[in-house]
Design a protein around this motif. Structure first.
Motif, PDB file in Angstrom:
ATOM      1  N   ALA A 146       0.768  -1.303   0.199  1.00  0.00           N
ATOM      2  CA  ALA A 146      -0.008   0.039  -0.119  1.00  0.00           C
ATOM      3  C   ALA A 146       0.855   1.219   0.160  1.00  0.00           C
ATOM      4  CB  ALA A 146      -0.906   0.048   1.246  1.00  0.00           C
ATOM      5  N   ARG A 147       2.039   0.996   0.402  1.00  0.00           N
ATOM      6  CA  ARG A 147       3.106   2.367   0.359  1.00  0.00           C
ATOM      7  C   ARG A 147       3.571   2.531  -0.874  1.00  0.00           C
ATOM      8  NH1 ARG A 147       4.298   3.681   5.897  1.00  0.00           N
ATOM      9  NH2 ARG A 147       2.098   3.562   6.780  1.00  0.00           N
ATOM     10  N   SER A 148       3.318   1.796  -1.765  1.00  0.00           N
ATOM     11  CA  SER A 148       3.883   1.935  -3.300  1.00  0.00           C
ATOM     12  C   SER A 148       3.161   3.145  -4.055  1.00  0.00           C
ATOM     13  CB  SER A 148       3.861   0.602  -4.001  1.00  0.00           C
ATOM     14  OG  SER A 148       4.901  -0.312  -3.255  1.00  0.00           O
ATOM     15  N   GLN A 149       3.617   3.460  -5.081  1.00  0.00           N
ATOM     16  CA  GLN A 149       3.066   4.607  -5.906  1.00  0.00           C
ATOM     17  C   GLN A 149       1.831   3.721  -6.470  1.00  0.00           C
ATOM     18  OE1 GLN A 149       5.401   6.437  -8.531  1.00  0.00           O
ATOM     19  NE2 GLN A 149       3.807   7.900  -9.269  1.00  0.00           N
ATOM     20  N   ASP A 150       1.971   2.444  -6.996  1.00  0.00           N
ATOM     21  CA  ASP A 150       1.087   1.826  -7.726  1.00  0.00           C
ATOM     22  C   ASP A 150       0.839   0.392  -6.950  1.00  0.00           C
ATOM     23  OD1 ASP A 150      -0.693   0.052  -9.353  1.00  0.00           O
ATOM     24  OD2 ASP A 150       0.123   0.916 -11.021  1.00  0.00           O
ATOM     25  N   PRO A 151      -0.133   0.325  -5.809  1.00  0.00           N
ATOM     26  CA  PRO A 151      -0.109  -0.839  -5.080  1.00  0.00           C
ATOM     27  C   PRO A 151      -0.231  -2.152  -5.730  1.00  0.00           C
ATOM     28  CG  PRO A 151      -1.176   1.089  -4.047  1.00  0.00           C
ATOM     29  CD  PRO A 151      -0.652   1.409  -5.426  1.00  0.00           C
ATOM     30  N   VAL A 152      -1.508  -2.031  -6.820  1.00  0.00           N
ATOM     31  CA  VAL A 152      -1.815  -3.289  -7.275  1.00  0.00           C
ATOM     32  C   VAL A 152      -0.695  -3.836  -8.240  1.00  0.00           C
ATOM     33  CG1 VAL A 152      -3.745  -4.266  -8.864  1.00  0.00           C
ATOM     34  CG2 VAL A 152      -4.339  -2.837  -7.004  1.00  0.00           C
ATOM     35  N   ALA A 153       0.052  -2.849  -9.004  1.00  0.00           N
ATOM     36  CA  ALA A 153       1.016  -3.377  -9.898  1.00  0.00           C
ATOM     37  C   ALA A 153       2.146  -3.810  -8.810  1.00  0.00           C
ATOM     38  CB  ALA A 153       1.392  -2.310 -10.681  1.00  0.00           C
ATOM     39  N   THR A 154       2.346  -3.284  -7.932  1.00  0.00           N
ATOM     40  CA  THR A 154       3.499  -3.883  -6.862  1.00  0.00           C
ATOM     41  C   THR A 154       3.095  -5.372  -6.456  1.00  0.00           C
ATOM     42  OG1 THR A 154       3.827  -1.858  -5.917  1.00  0.00           O
ATOM     43  CG2 THR A 154       4.639  -3.771  -4.721  1.00  0.00           C
ATOM     44  N   LEU A 155       2.054  -5.894  -6.496  1.00  0.00           N
ATOM     45  CA  LEU A 155       1.402  -7.080  -6.297  1.00  0.00           C
ATOM     46  C   LEU A 155       2.074  -8.109  -7.361  1.00  0.00           C
ATOM     47  CD1 LEU A 155      -2.101  -7.080  -5.098  1.00  0.00           C
ATOM     48  CD2 LEU A 155       0.065  -7.324  -3.518  1.00  0.00           C
ATOM     49  N   ALA A 156       2.265  -7.752  -8.717  1.00  0.00           N
ATOM     50  CA  ALA A 156       2.806  -8.464  -9.651  1.00  0.00           C
ATOM     51  C   ALA A 156       4.253  -8.784  -9.490  1.00  0.00           C
ATOM     52  CB  ALA A 156       2.226  -7.945 -11.057  1.00  0.00           C
ATOM     53  N   VAL A 157       4.836  -7.633  -9.131  1.00  0.00           N
ATOM     54  CA  VAL A 157       6.372  -7.538  -8.777  1.00  0.00           C
ATOM     55  C   VAL A 157       6.634  -8.674  -7.585  1.00  0.00           C
ATOM     56  CG1 VAL A 157       8.252  -6.128  -7.804  1.00  0.00           C
ATOM     57  CG2 VAL A 157       6.661  -5.218  -9.485  1.00  0.00           C
ATOM     58  N   ARG A 158       5.651  -8.562  -6.574  1.00  0.00           N
ATOM     59  CA  ARG A 158       5.811  -9.278  -5.360  1.00  0.00           C
ATOM     60  C   ARG A 158       5.649 -10.736  -5.851  1.00  0.00           C
ATOM     61  NH1 ARG A 158       7.537  -5.576  -3.660  1.00  0.00           N
ATOM     62  NH2 ARG A 158       9.279  -6.959  -3.808  1.00  0.00           N
ATOM     63  N   ALA A 159       4.745 -11.135  -6.923  1.00  0.00           N
ATOM     64  CA  ALA A 159       4.810 -12.474  -7.324  1.00  0.00           C
ATOM     65  C   ALA A 159       5.839 -13.084  -8.127  1.00  0.00           C
ATOM     66  CB  ALA A 159       3.203 -12.454  -8.099  1.00  0.00           C
ATOM     67  N   SER A 160       6.102 -12.067  -8.982  1.00  0.00           N
ATOM     68  CA  SER A 160       7.493 -12.207  -9.719  1.00  0.00           C
ATOM     69  C   SER A 160       8.841 -12.905  -9.132  1.00  0.00           C
ATOM     70  CB  SER A 160       7.746 -11.504 -10.873  1.00  0.00           C
ATOM     71  OG  SER A 160       8.083 -10.315 -10.284  1.00  0.00           O
ATOM     72  N   ASP A 161       8.829 -12.202  -7.809  1.00  0.00           N
ATOM     73  CA  ASP A 161      10.030 -12.350  -6.955  1.00  0.00           C
ATOM     74  C   ASP A 161       9.899 -13.143  -5.669  1.00  0.00           C
ATOM     75  OD1 ASP A 161       9.392 -10.294  -5.316  1.00  0.00           O
ATOM     76  OD2 ASP A 161      10.390  -8.605  -6.372  1.00  0.00           O
ATOM     77  N   TYR A 162       8.765 -13.725  -5.663  1.00  0.00           N
ATOM     78  CA  TYR A 162       8.480 -14.302  -4.106  1.00  0.00           C
ATOM     79  C   TYR A 162       9.377 -15.272  -3.773  1.00  0.00           C
ATOM     80  CZ  TYR A 162       6.037 -17.140  -0.606  1.00  0.00           C
ATOM     81  OH  TYR A 162       5.753 -17.881   0.222  1.00  0.00           O
ATOM     82  N   ASN A 163       9.792 -15.402  -2.535  1.00  0.00           N
ATOM     83  CA  ASN A 163      10.675 -16.280  -1.969  1.00  0.00           C
ATOM     84  C   ASN A 163       9.905 -16.913  -0.457  1.00  0.00           C
ATOM     85  OD1 ASN A 163      13.514 -16.745  -3.351  1.00  0.00           O
ATOM     86  ND2 ASN A 163      12.890 -14.848  -3.525  1.00  0.00           N
ATOM     87  N   PRO A 164       9.652 -17.943  -0.238  1.00  0.00           N
ATOM     88  CA  PRO A 164       9.326 -18.383   1.130  1.00  0.00           C
ATOM     89  C   PRO A 164       9.855 -17.459   2.341  1.00  0.00           C
ATOM     90  CG  PRO A 164       9.783 -20.404  -0.069  1.00  0.00           C
ATOM     91  CD  PRO A 164      10.351 -19.247  -0.812  1.00  0.00           C
ATOM     92  N   GLY A 165       8.898 -17.051   2.990  1.00  0.00           N
ATOM     93  CA  GLY A 165       9.169 -16.147   4.229  1.00  0.00           C
ATOM     94  C   GLY A 165       8.773 -14.613   3.819  1.00  0.00           C
ATOM     95  N   ASP A 166       8.541 -14.271   2.392  1.00  0.00           N
ATOM     96  CA  ASP A 166       7.651 -12.977   2.144  1.00  0.00           C
ATOM     97  C   ASP A 166       6.260 -12.978   2.534  1.00  0.00           C
ATOM     98  OD1 ASP A 166      10.123 -12.740   0.992  1.00  0.00           O
ATOM     99  OD2 ASP A 166       9.471 -12.760  -1.135  1.00  0.00           O
ATOM    100  N   THR A 167       5.950 -11.780   3.025  1.00  0.00           N
ATOM    101  CA  THR A 167       4.490 -11.462   3.074  1.00  0.00           C
ATOM    102  C   THR A 167       4.147 -10.008   3.190  1.00  0.00           C
ATOM    103  OG1 THR A 167       2.681 -11.972   4.481  1.00  0.00           O
ATOM    104  CG2 THR A 167       4.606 -11.276   5.657  1.00  0.00           C
ATOM    105  N   ASP A 168       2.940  -9.749   3.161  1.00  0.00           N
ATOM    106  CA  ASP A 168       2.510  -8.213   2.908  1.00  0.00           C
ATOM    107  C   ASP A 168       1.521  -7.902   3.953  1.00  0.00           C
ATOM    108  OD1 ASP A 168       1.653  -5.964   1.777  1.00  0.00           O
ATOM    109  OD2 ASP A 168       2.287  -6.473  -0.066  1.00  0.00           O
ATOM    110  N   LEU A 169       1.792  -6.610   4.438  1.00  0.00           N
ATOM    111  CA  LEU A 169       0.639  -6.279   5.538  1.00  0.00           C
ATOM    112  C   LEU A 169      -0.593  -6.180   4.956  1.00  0.00           C
ATOM    113  CD1 LEU A 169       3.003  -3.718   7.693  1.00  0.00           C
ATOM    114  CD2 LEU A 169       2.009  -6.127   8.393  1.00  0.00           C
TER     115      LEU A 169
END
Length: 317
Positions: A146-169
């Motif tokens: 939510a702190r990103s300029q484009d929060p929904v687009a940031t989810l795609a970035v999170r998905a592409s670089d996901y590693n076990p241990g990642d999470t999001d508030l």
């Protein structure tokens, strides 16, 4: 409290040991919590961290990146043990110049041994949290899309670089919604035919809720874009979730501006409760309760972004 101006990592380590001894020593630290904030959000972050530390005694290492254009590296540090930041050992580090880009050189010597490390970004998250110098040594990495300029687009970035241990508030924000919806299916006798989420389409929590429901129910939810009330973090709040079942029954969860939430199910009495928006500190405190890989988050992130987060995630617990 000890304040050190234009100091070094070695001096900070020595001063922390001295302050711990003066305070009578502390024990029972549950974890190391490394938090990255900017100068603008420092006060808000400290309030949130004070609340989280009350539930999770920790060594709190706050990294405040300040003037990155400063030509000379500089470190100012404030050491507080059992003071204004709660029952924790806290070091607030304000970094200037090139040092701000190499904060790990100061943070790593300060980590308490033999306890987990959690890194949390209260600023726009890095491209790959697990490869970021402050995230590479962490057992758990908490970002806040939510702190990103484009929060929904940031989810795609999170998905592409996901590693076990990642999470999001933003995922943590929908815990109560997920619990309430899951409880409604305890009495359901048919599969879901359609799902509609009434929320701001730019809300990453709504996208993650759609991903969770889609993965669990096997259908793609629709997000009905609408103006909604803002929660305590001044972020969009989900307004309603409607689920139609194949036998014609309906399950609907609605929330008004005051936080009053109603669960309606065909053939059952309505159920009401208060579902208030939670503060940043409350969200962080929830995330610190478990340090294992968050498989439900990974699956929801994968579904809502149409990205294969991890081939190892075969089911959602």
């Amino acid at each position: 409290m000890i304040a050190l101006w234009d100091t070094t990592a070695t001096e900070v380590v020595t001063a922390l040991a001295s302050e711990r001894q003066s305070a009578g020593g502390t024990s029972g630290l549950a974890l190391n919590l490394v938090v990255i904030v900017d100068e603008k959000g420092e006060r808000e972050a400290e309030a949130a961290l004070t609340l989280a530390a009350q539930q999770h005694p920790c060594r709190l290492l706050i990294v405040v990146r300040r003037d990155n254009h400063h030509t000379d590296p500089r470190l100012d540090a404030e050491i507080v043990v059992g003071g204004r930041l709660g029952p924790c050992e806290a070091v607030v580090m304000r970094m200037y110049g090139p040092l701000a880009d190499h904060a790990e050189s100061v943070v790593m010597p300060l980590l308490a041994p033999d306890v987990p490390v959690v890194t949390c970004w209260f600023v726009p998250p890095p491209h790959c949290a697990a490869e970021d110098p402050l995230g590479a040594f962490a057992d758990r990495r908490i970002s806040y899309s939510a702190r990103s300029q484009d929060p929904v687009a940031t989810l795609a970035v999170r998905a592409s670089d996901y590693n076990p241990g990642d999470t999001d508030l933003c995922w943590t924000r929908i815990t109560y919604w997920r619990s309430l919806i899951a409880s409604a299916f305890d009495t359901a006798t048919a599969d879901a035919a359609s799902v509609t989420i009434t929320a701001d389409a730019a809300d990453p929590s709504a996208s993650l809720l759609a991903g969770w429901l889609g993965g669990r129910l096997g259908i793609r939810p629709t997000i009905a874009d609408t103006e909604v009330v803002r929660n305590s973090e001044h972020l969009p709040a989900i307004k309603a979730v409607s689920i139609n079942l194949t036998n014609g029954d309906d399950i609907t969860v609605t929330r008004d501006e005051a936080g009053h939430t109603q669960l309606r199910r065909t053939g059952f009495p309505d159920r009401s409760q208060i579902l208030n928006g939670r503060t940043l500190g409350e969200l962080l405190a929830e995330e610190l309760r478990h340090l294992d890989p968050d498989q439900p988050y990974a699956a929801a992130l994968s579904y809502c972004t149409d990205d294969a987060v991890s081939s190892s995630v075969k089911e959602v617990s």
